[in-house]
Design a protein around this motif. Structure first.
Motif, short mmCIF file in Angstrom:
data_model
loop_
_atom_site.label_atom_id
_atom_site.label_comp_id
_atom_site.label_asym_id
_atom_site.label_seq_id
_atom_site.Cartn_x
_atom_site.Cartn_y
_atom_site.Cartn_z
N TYR A 39 -7.12 -6.72 -13.36
CA TYR A 39 -6.31 -5.88 -12.48
C TYR A 39 -6.38 -4.40 -12.89
O TYR A 39 -6.46 -4.08 -14.05
N GLY A 40 -6.33 -3.54 -11.94
CA GLY A 40 -6.31 -2.11 -12.22
C GLY A 40 -7.48 -1.37 -11.60
O GLY A 40 -7.33 -0.27 -11.06
N LYS A 41 -8.64 -1.96 -11.63
CA LYS A 41 -9.83 -1.29 -11.09
C LYS A 41 -9.71 -1.07 -9.59
O LYS A 41 -9.98 0.04 -9.09
N LEU A 42 -9.30 -2.13 -8.85
CA LEU A 42 -9.20 -2.01 -7.39
C LEU A 42 -8.13 -1.01 -6.95
O LEU A 42 -8.41 -0.13 -6.13
N PRO A 43 -6.87 -1.12 -7.46
CA PRO A 43 -5.86 -0.16 -7.00
C PRO A 43 -6.21 1.29 -7.34
O PRO A 43 -5.89 2.20 -6.58
N ARG A 44 -6.87 1.51 -8.47
CA ARG A 44 -7.27 2.89 -8.80
C ARG A 44 -8.37 3.38 -7.86
O ARG A 44 -8.41 4.56 -7.48
N LYS A 45 -9.24 2.47 -7.47
CA LYS A 45 -10.26 2.82 -6.48
C LYS A 45 -9.61 3.16 -5.14
O LYS A 45 -10.01 4.11 -4.45
N ARG A 99 2.15 4.64 -11.73
CA ARG A 99 3.32 3.85 -12.14
C ARG A 99 3.28 2.44 -11.51
O ARG A 99 3.68 1.46 -12.11
N TYR A 100 2.87 2.39 -10.25
CA TYR A 100 2.78 1.10 -9.55
C TYR A 100 1.82 0.17 -10.29
O TYR A 100 2.12 -1.00 -10.51
N ILE A 101 0.69 0.70 -10.71
CA ILE A 101 -0.32 -0.11 -11.38
C ILE A 101 0.18 -0.56 -12.75
O ILE A 101 0.03 -1.73 -13.14
N GLU A 102 0.83 0.35 -13.47
CA GLU A 102 1.29 0.03 -14.83
C GLU A 102 2.41 -1.00 -14.85
O GLU A 102 2.56 -1.74 -15.83
N ARG A 103 3.23 -1.05 -13.79
CA ARG A 103 4.38 -1.96 -13.78
C ARG A 103 4.15 -3.21 -12.93
O ARG A 103 5.05 -4.05 -12.81
N HIS A 104 3.01 -3.34 -12.36
CA HIS A 104 2.73 -4.47 -11.47
C HIS A 104 2.75 -5.78 -12.25
O HIS A 104 2.57 -5.83 -13.47
N TYR A 164 0.83 -1.21 0.00
CA TYR A 164 0.00 0.00 0.00
C TYR A 164 0.87 1.26 0.00
O TYR A 164 0.52 2.26 -0.62
N LEU A 165 2.01 1.18 0.71
CA LEU A 165 2.94 2.31 0.69
C LEU A 165 3.47 2.55 -0.72
O LEU A 165 3.56 3.68 -1.19
N LEU A 166 3.85 1.47 -1.40
CA LEU A 166 4.37 1.59 -2.77
C LEU A 166 3.30 2.15 -3.71
O LEU A 166 3.59 3.01 -4.56
N LEU A 167 2.07 1.67 -3.57
CA LEU A 167 0.97 2.16 -4.39
C LEU A 167 0.78 3.66 -4.18
O LEU A 167 0.65 4.43 -5.14
#
Length: 372
Positions: free
Chosen positions: A335-341, A322-327, A313-316
């Protein structure tokens, strides 16, 4: 003629010797089997108590047919007679245990264990005899042991007092050679063809080199782990390569220890960090410094999560999109909907979302990020 009849009468009956050996051994086979089980259990428990890492412990009571075959082996001094006239007394591997280690140094630990747990009657290093006997073979150490007085005095072991067990200790590569050796036709270097002899010698050398290299790799890995922990503890983060053990040390200091985390979880997170572009712990420190892991966790989950979840969560938060794009899972549709939320939840809670990029040269020399 009389002399000839007398000679025939004196001829040893190997067949009768074989049959009588089997008959006699069958009467006591269960005893030797139970002794083997008891000694194998003692060894396994002792290894576990000392936290020694090994490949396996094997045990067996010699089979009746195997014993009989050994009993009728012709004597080296007089081939007209068997090597063992009293096989149940003279053959010492009726009960046998084999300990297979990963590394040569572990054999030294096993040696200390056996000397503490058993009374050693005989010790031999088989590798020293190979050249003298002109045989190809494997390096291993053999012990003849019996229960020590402390253990044999216990009621459960009393009946085994004085009974001998053979214990073999070898590395997994030595064991591989030993298993293959059973199918090798030539045992003596004086009878083997020159070309094949050369190949045998080369193979034996390769196995010995491999054992040494595996040991050297383990030693170096342990030294690197100790050095990395020291560097993390003294704050020299730019000098520490990102490895699972180093990450655990770093996060224990940064976020508090969490015994629930598995080695696999740290390994997975290291792979994620490298995917994100991190090369050392100074970059990680620069990235997440200034953020409150507990605060972020409570905003996103309503409670304080485990160490590695809080770290992600700290990295996000610090890297944002960038975290989402390189995960690891960036290419997956789900993937992507939850971390952006989650990023939106943090923004709504007045947490500043960063855009840290470990691949940027500027970020590598940046001072720690302070989101305010």
């Amino acid at each position: 003629m009389t002399t000839g009849n007398h000679s025939n009468q004196q001829k040893f009956d190997f067949l009768q010797h074989e049959q009588s050996t089997i008959t006699s051994y069958l009467k006591v086979y269960n005893f030797w089997s139970e002794l083997t089980i008891a000694n194998k259990r003692i060894i396994e428990e002792s290894i576990k108590k000392r936290s020694i890492q090994i490949h396996s412990v094997e045990g067996r009571a010699k089979s009746p047919t195997s014993l009989a075959k050994k009993a009728i082996t012709p004597s080296d001094h007089d081939p007209s007679k068997p090597k063992y006239l009293q096989p149940l007394k003279e053959i010492t591997d009726l009960s046998a245990v084999r300990i297979i280690t990963f590394f040569p140094k572990t054999i030294e630990l096993i040696d200390a264990l056996l000397k503490e747990e058993f009374e050693i009657l005989e010790f031999s290093d088989k590798s020293k005899n190979l050249l003298e006997d002109e045989k190809f073979g494997y390096q291993s150490v053999h012990y003849l042991v019996k229960l020590n007085s402390t253990r044999s005095g216990l009621s459960e072991y009393e009946r085994f007092s004085g009974a001998i067990t053979e214990i073999q200790v070898r590395t997994i590569l030595q064991h591989a050679w030993a298993e293959i050796e059973h199918d090798i036709q030539y045992k003596s270097s004086t009878t083997i063809p020159t070309d094949i002899r050369r190949r045998f010698m080369a193979l034996a050398g390769l196995l010995e080199i491999a054992d040494r290299e595996f040991q050297a790799i383990q030693d170096d890995d342990q030294e690197l782990t100790i050095r990395a922990e020291s560097l993390v503890n003294t704050g020299k983060l730019s000098e520490v390569e990102i490895t699972p053990s180093a990450l655990k040390t770093y996060l224990n200091r940064k976020l508090g220890a969490d015994g629930r985390m598995s080695d696999f979880s740290y390994d997975w997170t290291v792979r994620l960090l490298k995917k994100l572009g991190f090369k050392n712990f100074q970059q990680i420190e620069n990235c997440i410094s200034g953020y409150d892991a507990d605060q972020i966790s409570r905003i996103l989950e309503g409670k304080r999560q485990g160490q590695l979840t809080r770290f992600e969560y700290l990295l996000l938060t610090a890297m944002g999109e960038r975290y989402i794009e390189r995960h690891h899972f960036a290419g997956q549709n789900w993937y992507g909907k939850l971390p952006r939320k989650q990023l939106k939840m943090l923004e709504d809670a007045s947490i500043k979302i960063g855009n840290f990029d470990p691949l940027s040269i500027e970020e590598e020399i940046n001072t720690p990020l302070n989101p305010g």
